[in-house]
Design a protein around this motif. Sequence first.
Motif, PDB file in Angstrom:
ATOM      1  N   ARG A 164     -10.021  -0.184  58.221  1.00 43.19           N
ATOM      2  CA  ARG A 164      -8.559  -0.036  57.509  1.00 43.19           C
ATOM      3  C   ARG A 164      -8.526  -0.743  56.366  1.00 43.19           C
ATOM      4  NH1 ARG A 164      -4.651   1.632  61.449  1.00 43.19           N
ATOM      5  NH2 ARG A 164      -5.376   2.290  63.738  1.00 43.19           N
ATOM      6  N   TYR A 165      -7.660  -0.108  55.275  1.00 42.23           N
ATOM      7  CA  TYR A 165      -7.228  -0.717  54.140  1.00 42.23           C
ATOM      8  C   TYR A 165      -5.889  -0.288  54.084  1.00 42.23           C
ATOM      9  CZ  TYR A 165     -12.156  -0.821  53.295  1.00 42.23           C
ATOM     10  OH  TYR A 165     -13.517  -1.002  53.477  1.00 42.23           O
ATOM     11  N   GLN A 166      -4.848  -1.369  53.457  1.00 41.86           N
ATOM     12  CA  GLN A 166      -3.603  -1.121  53.037  1.00 41.86           C
ATOM     13  C   GLN A 166      -3.323  -1.053  51.887  1.00 41.86           C
ATOM     14  OE1 GLN A 166      -2.994  -0.477  56.627  1.00 41.86           O
ATOM     15  NE2 GLN A 166      -0.807  -1.002  55.627  1.00 41.86           N
ATOM     16  N   ARG A 167      -2.375   0.010  51.514  1.00 39.77           N
ATOM     17  CA  ARG A 167      -1.867  -0.006  49.968  1.00 39.77           C
ATOM     18  C   ARG A 167      -0.983  -1.124  49.698  1.00 39.77           C
ATOM     19  NH1 ARG A 167      -2.448   5.274  48.050  1.00 39.77           N
ATOM     20  NH2 ARG A 167      -2.832   6.689  49.599  1.00 39.77           N
ATOM     21  N   ASP A 168      -0.995  -1.528  48.468  1.00 45.93           N
ATOM     22  CA  ASP A 168      -0.041  -2.505  47.849  1.00 45.93           C
ATOM     23  C   ASP A 168       0.928  -1.815  47.993  1.00 45.93           C
ATOM     24  OD1 ASP A 168       1.543  -3.646  45.453  1.00 45.93           O
ATOM     25  OD2 ASP A 168      -0.159  -4.746  45.372  1.00 45.93           O
ATOM     26  N   PRO A 169       2.319  -2.551  48.540  1.00 45.44           N
ATOM     27  CA  PRO A 169       3.501  -2.345  48.761  1.00 45.44           C
ATOM     28  C   PRO A 169       4.335  -1.975  47.604  1.00 45.44           C
ATOM     29  CG  PRO A 169       3.276  -4.481  49.418  1.00 45.44           C
ATOM     30  CD  PRO A 169       1.787  -3.963  49.316  1.00 45.44           C
ATOM     31  N   GLU A 170       3.976  -2.365  46.521  1.00 47.75           N
ATOM     32  CA  GLU A 170       4.776  -2.441  45.332  1.00 47.75           C
ATOM     33  C   GLU A 170       4.130  -1.297  44.440  1.00 47.75           C
ATOM     34  OE1 GLU A 170       7.372  -3.992  44.178  1.00 47.75           O
ATOM     35  OE2 GLU A 170       7.600  -4.849  45.962  1.00 47.75           O
ATOM     36  N   THR A 171       2.766  -1.148  44.328  1.00 48.53           N
ATOM     37  CA  THR A 171       2.085  -0.361  43.375  1.00 48.53           C
ATOM     38  C   THR A 171       1.865   1.029  44.225  1.00 48.53           C
ATOM     39  OG1 THR A 171       0.007  -1.169  43.623  1.00 48.53           O
ATOM     40  CG2 THR A 171       1.311  -1.960  41.844  1.00 48.53           C
ATOM     41  N   MET A 172       1.717   1.045  45.345  1.00 48.90           N
ATOM     42  CA  MET A 172       1.219   2.011  46.286  1.00 48.90           C
ATOM     43  C   MET A 172      -0.158   2.121  46.156  1.00 48.90           C
ATOM     44  SD  MET A 172       3.329   2.263  48.667  1.00 48.90           S
ATOM     45  CE  MET A 172       2.751   3.602  49.549  1.00 48.90           C
ATOM     46  N   LEU A 173      -1.350   1.473  45.184  1.00 44.15           N
ATOM     47  CA  LEU A 173      -2.529   1.641  45.033  1.00 44.15           C
ATOM     48  C   LEU A 173      -3.228   1.032  46.196  1.00 44.15           C
ATOM     49  CD1 LEU A 173      -2.503   1.055  41.170  1.00 44.15           C
ATOM     50  CD2 LEU A 173      -2.317   3.267  42.337  1.00 44.15           C
ATOM     51  N   ALA A 174      -4.378   1.586  46.042  1.00 45.48           N
ATOM     52  CA  ALA A 174      -5.563   0.991  47.153  1.00 45.48           C
ATOM     53  C   ALA A 174      -5.882  -0.453  46.819  1.00 45.48           C
ATOM     54  CB  ALA A 174      -6.670   2.043  47.173  1.00 45.48           C
ATOM     55  N   PRO A 175      -6.285  -1.270  47.813  1.00 34.71           N
ATOM     56  CA  PRO A 175      -6.552  -2.637  47.441  1.00 34.71           C
ATOM     57  C   PRO A 175      -7.823  -2.732  46.642  1.00 34.71           C
ATOM     58  CG  PRO A 175      -7.108  -2.211  49.883  1.00 34.71           C
ATOM     59  CD  PRO A 175      -6.250  -0.908  49.236  1.00 34.71           C
ATOM     60  N   PRO A 176      -8.018  -3.677  46.148  1.00 34.93           N
ATOM     61  CA  PRO A 176      -9.244  -3.972  45.279  1.00 34.93           C
ATOM     62  C   PRO A 176     -10.598  -3.848  46.314  1.00 34.93           C
ATOM     63  CG  PRO A 176      -7.948  -6.017  45.325  1.00 34.93           C
ATOM     64  CD  PRO A 176      -7.115  -4.945  45.863  1.00 34.93           C
ATOM     65  N   GLU A 177     -10.656  -4.180  47.615  1.00 34.90           N
ATOM     66  CA  GLU A 177     -11.657  -4.298  48.589  1.00 34.90           C
ATOM     67  C   GLU A 177     -12.521  -2.926  48.581  1.00 34.90           C
ATOM     68  OE1 GLU A 177      -8.697  -7.418  49.798  1.00 34.90           O
ATOM     69  OE2 GLU A 177      -8.623  -5.298  49.058  1.00 34.90           O
ATOM     70  N   LEU A 178     -11.553  -2.081  48.323  1.00 35.44           N
ATOM     71  CA  LEU A 178     -12.201  -0.636  48.429  1.00 35.44           C
ATOM     72  C   LEU A 178     -13.178  -0.520  47.148  1.00 35.44           C
ATOM     73  CD1 LEU A 178      -9.584   2.044  49.414  1.00 35.44           C
ATOM     74  CD2 LEU A 178     -11.853   1.656  50.401  1.00 35.44           C
ATOM     75  N   LYS A 179     -13.149  -1.011  46.106  1.00 37.29           N
ATOM     76  CA  LYS A 179     -14.008  -1.092  44.797  1.00 37.29           C
ATOM     77  C   LYS A 179     -15.485  -1.613  45.465  1.00 37.29           C
ATOM     78  CE  LYS A 179     -12.131  -0.227  40.717  1.00 37.29           C
ATOM     79  NZ  LYS A 179     -12.740   0.396  39.423  1.00 37.29           N
ATOM     80  N   ALA A 180     -15.668  -2.328  46.355  1.00 37.13           N
ATOM     81  CA  ALA A 180     -16.935  -2.874  46.921  1.00 37.13           C
ATOM     82  C   ALA A 180     -17.501  -1.599  47.599  1.00 37.13           C
ATOM     83  CB  ALA A 180     -16.714  -3.799  47.955  1.00 37.13           C
ATOM     84  N   ILE A 181     -16.734  -0.546  48.198  1.00 34.54           N
ATOM     85  CA  ILE A 181     -17.187   0.626  48.904  1.00 34.54           C
ATOM     86  C   ILE A 181     -17.578   1.787  47.871  1.00 34.54           C
ATOM     87  CG2 ILE A 181     -16.891   2.028  50.734  1.00 34.54           C
ATOM     88  CD1 ILE A 181     -16.938  -0.895  51.387  1.00 34.54           C
ATOM     89  N   HIS A 182     -16.655   1.900  46.988  1.00 32.78           N
ATOM     90  CA  HIS A 182     -16.983   2.971  45.907  1.00 32.78           C
ATOM     91  C   HIS A 182     -16.652   2.780  44.808  1.00 32.78           C
ATOM     92  CE1 HIS A 182     -16.563   6.892  43.866  1.00 32.78           C
ATOM     93  NE2 HIS A 182     -17.465   7.283  44.644  1.00 32.78           N
ATOM     94  N   PRO A 183     -17.201   3.019  43.534  1.00 31.71           N
ATOM     95  CA  PRO A 183     -16.615   2.422  42.174  1.00 31.71           C
ATOM     96  C   PRO A 183     -15.442   2.923  42.069  1.00 31.71           C
ATOM     97  CG  PRO A 183     -18.913   3.374  42.059  1.00 31.71           C
ATOM     98  CD  PRO A 183     -18.486   3.625  43.365  1.00 31.71           C
TER      99      PRO A 183
END
Length: 220
Positions: free
Chosen positions: A30-49
Amino acid sequence: MIIVHHLNDSRSQRVLWLLEELGLEYEVRRYQRDPETMLAPPELKAIHPLGKSPVIEDHGIKVAETGAIFDYLLNTYGQGRLRPPADTEEARRFTYWMYYAEGSAMTPLLLRLIFAQIPARVPFIARPIANGISRGMNARLIQPQLDNHLGYWESELARSEWFAGDQFTAADIMMSFPLEAAAARAGAGGKPHIAAFLQRIHARPAYQRAIDRGGPYSYA
């Protein structure tokens, strides 16, 4: 075991649903969106560019993009399930809706979401102007497009119970997110055949199990 990199309130919920329909074992990360920006967290960058979800991993194979993931899972594990026989009218409809769901269907819905968020993201003094721009774009450009798509979906679901024909397929899973989002944002739930489709998919045990695994999500 298949690993699903799952972002809350995202289209990766459909991947969990497909896995449930196929009866496959999988792990949800699981990954949680930033509650302010609603963007995906930076941790997903380690999974896909691109740092986006969904992404799956299976025996060293990494697949991104919902449609590509569906192709991989159906070709690898489907054994002919959840897709019509080749070279049939239903197969042609199946292919069309699989591509349409992430192409034509999502564009006006994303525009609706983006323009709805603009007023809250500008300085307070500029909000009346931003509100006017947002309302104007929605009334003149976005909603007419959405109305066209909603009418199209309604007529197709009046033609057959499912998008590719009389049998439930993976195309219905792909189409679920646009219809659910449109019901929340654009009044699609007021269309009787669309509303009936949503009731049918929400009643499926595999859909409910996927919600249990991925958690409730918002379409608004």
